[in-house]
Design an enzyme around this catalytic site. Structure first.
Site, short mmCIF file in Angstrom:
data_model
loop_
_atom_site.label_atom_id
_atom_site.label_comp_id
_atom_site.label_asym_id
_atom_site.label_seq_id
_atom_site.Cartn_x
_atom_site.Cartn_y
_atom_site.Cartn_z
N ASP A 154 11.69 13.05 2.18
CA ASP A 154 11.11 12.46 0.97
C ASP A 154 11.10 13.53 -0.12
O ASP A 154 11.15 14.72 0.17
CB ASP A 154 9.69 11.95 1.23
CG ASP A 154 9.07 11.32 -0.01
OD1 ASP A 154 9.78 10.59 -0.73
OD2 ASP A 154 7.89 11.58 -0.30
N SER A 155 10.98 13.07 -1.36
CA SER A 155 10.90 14.01 -2.47
C SER A 155 9.65 14.89 -2.35
O SER A 155 9.63 16.02 -2.82
CB SER A 155 10.85 13.24 -3.79
OG SER A 155 9.78 12.32 -3.76
N CYS A 161 12.27 8.07 0.93
CA CYS A 161 11.98 7.97 -0.51
C CYS A 161 12.77 6.79 -1.11
O CYS A 161 13.99 6.71 -0.92
CB CYS A 161 12.42 9.27 -1.15
SG CYS A 161 12.21 9.33 -2.92
N GLU A 173 -1.05 11.78 -6.83
CA GLU A 173 -0.85 13.19 -6.50
C GLU A 173 -1.98 14.06 -7.03
O GLU A 173 -2.20 15.17 -6.56
CB GLU A 173 0.51 13.67 -7.02
CG GLU A 173 1.62 12.93 -6.31
CD GLU A 173 2.93 13.66 -6.28
OE1 GLU A 173 3.07 14.65 -7.02
OE2 GLU A 173 3.81 13.23 -5.51
N CYS A 197 7.53 2.12 -3.31
CA CYS A 197 7.40 3.56 -3.52
C CYS A 197 6.55 4.11 -2.38
O CYS A 197 5.54 3.49 -1.99
CB CYS A 197 6.72 3.83 -4.86
SG CYS A 197 6.29 5.57 -5.11
N HIS A 208 4.37 6.32 -2.18
CA HIS A 208 2.96 6.61 -2.47
C HIS A 208 2.06 5.37 -2.48
O HIS A 208 0.86 5.48 -2.30
CB HIS A 208 2.84 7.27 -3.84
CG HIS A 208 3.33 8.68 -3.88
ND1 HIS A 208 4.56 9.05 -3.42
CD2 HIS A 208 2.74 9.82 -4.33
CE1 HIS A 208 4.72 10.34 -3.59
NE2 HIS A 208 3.62 10.83 -4.15
N1 DGL Z 1 9.04 9.21 -3.06
C1 DGL Z 1 9.24 8.57 -4.34
C2 DGL Z 1 9.63 7.10 -4.10
O1 DGL Z 1 9.39 6.52 -3.06
C3 DGL Z 1 8.03 8.65 -5.22
C4 DGL Z 1 7.75 10.04 -5.72
C5 DGL Z 1 8.84 10.57 -6.64
O2 DGL Z 1 9.04 10.02 -7.73
O3 DGL Z 1 9.46 11.55 -6.24
O4 DGL Z 1 10.20 6.51 -4.99
#
Ligand code: DGL
Length: 275
Positions: A14-15, A77, A162, A194, A196
């Site tokens: 993930d990012s 992600c 976050e 997403c 999050h």
């Molecule tokens: N992990 C990203 C997503 O699911 C959200 C956080 C980001 O923008 O890096 O889109």
């Protein structure tokens, strides 16, 4: 097959740390396997970045995870699963890792939404990058042509989560504002597109109301992965089953530890890496 070869990991990328919420659910559903989690916290968020840069970052993550003995990678992600995933599968894997697998979160969430919707009207909330890519639309229409799709980018949600503000009144107000977009759309299913947003699932459920089914990726991805491994015995058979989970991130801050605990559900020991 000798026992020695049954030592491969399942990689989760993930990012940042949002994917920990997905790994948490996967590790609950499939506790016997070994996992490596990589969060590119040094360069997150990805949601506002260009497709080209996201593809480059994803290639680096894929290299890191395969070099560290992964057999299969889940791009947890959404932003990465939009465009980078297809290019990784079509261009990068055939050239560099023809026997390895990389899968994403968009298709499982889309399949589940199509299964659940009764009136064929599906809503999606996601990052700007995900909405602009049109990838959810593409996948949903591929599964069921003619379906009506309503997307709302929610750029404030990732930063507010976050910042640790997921329980605050401000978050609730912002959520109400974003979800008001769906008021006259008559959707019966809403995809939380997403990583999050799973943290806000209960709040979203309350605001959206009982009539709207909420598609939260963590549970669905773990269910689909289980099913995938049952169908792909050639992968399953080489996976180590020692319940090891190694966590890596490209930057190490206190926030990763505190939010990591929130997303993963318990304390995690994270190692910093350069990818
Ligand atoms: N992990 C990203 C997503 O699911 C959200 C956080 C980001 O923008 O890096 O889109």
């Amino acid at each position: 097959m000798t026992k020695k070869t049954r030592n491969k990991f399942i990689g989760v990328f993930d990012s940042g740390f949002g994917g920990l919420h997905i790994l948490r659910s996967i590790a609950r559903e499939l506790p016997e396997y070994n996992y490596i989690y990589l969060g590119d916290t040094a360069r997150a968020p990805y949601g506002t970045r260009s497709g080209e840069i996201i593809y480059d970052f994803t290639k680096q993550a894929v290299d890191f995870l395969f070099k560290n003995n992964c057999e299969i990678i889940i791009l947890a992600c959404n932003t990465v699963s939009c465009d980078a995933l297809r290019r990784i599968q079509r261009e990068y894997l055939p050239k560099k890792y023809p026997n390895k697998k990389v899968i994403g979160v968009l298709i499982p969430a889309s399949e589940e939404a199509i299964e659940k919707t009764k009136n064929g009207r599906v809503g999606i909330i996601a990052t700007e990058g995900t909405v602009l890519s049109g990838a959810f639309e593409r996948e949903l229409l591929k599964i069921q042509p003619g379906i009506k799709i309503f997307q709302k980018a929610c750029p404030l949600l990732v930063p507010i989560i976050e910042a640790g503000e997921y329980s605050s009144k401000a978050t609730e107000l912002i959520l109400k504002e974003y979800l008001s977009y769906f008021k006259n759309k008559n959707i019966d299913t809403l995809i939380l597109g997403c990583t999050h947003y799973g943290i806000l699932e209960n709040k979203i459920r309350k605001i959206a109301g009982k009539k709207i089914k909420i598609i939260s990726e963590a549970k669905i991805v773990s269910k689909k992965l289980k099913n995938y491994l049952e169908r792909h015995k050639e992968i399953e058979i080489v996976l180590g089953k020692n319940k090891i989970i190694n966590f890596y991130s490209t930057d190490l801050t206190n926030r990763f530890k505190t939010l990591g605990k929130k997303f993963f559900g318990k304390n995690i020991d994270v190692n910093k890496v350069v990818i």
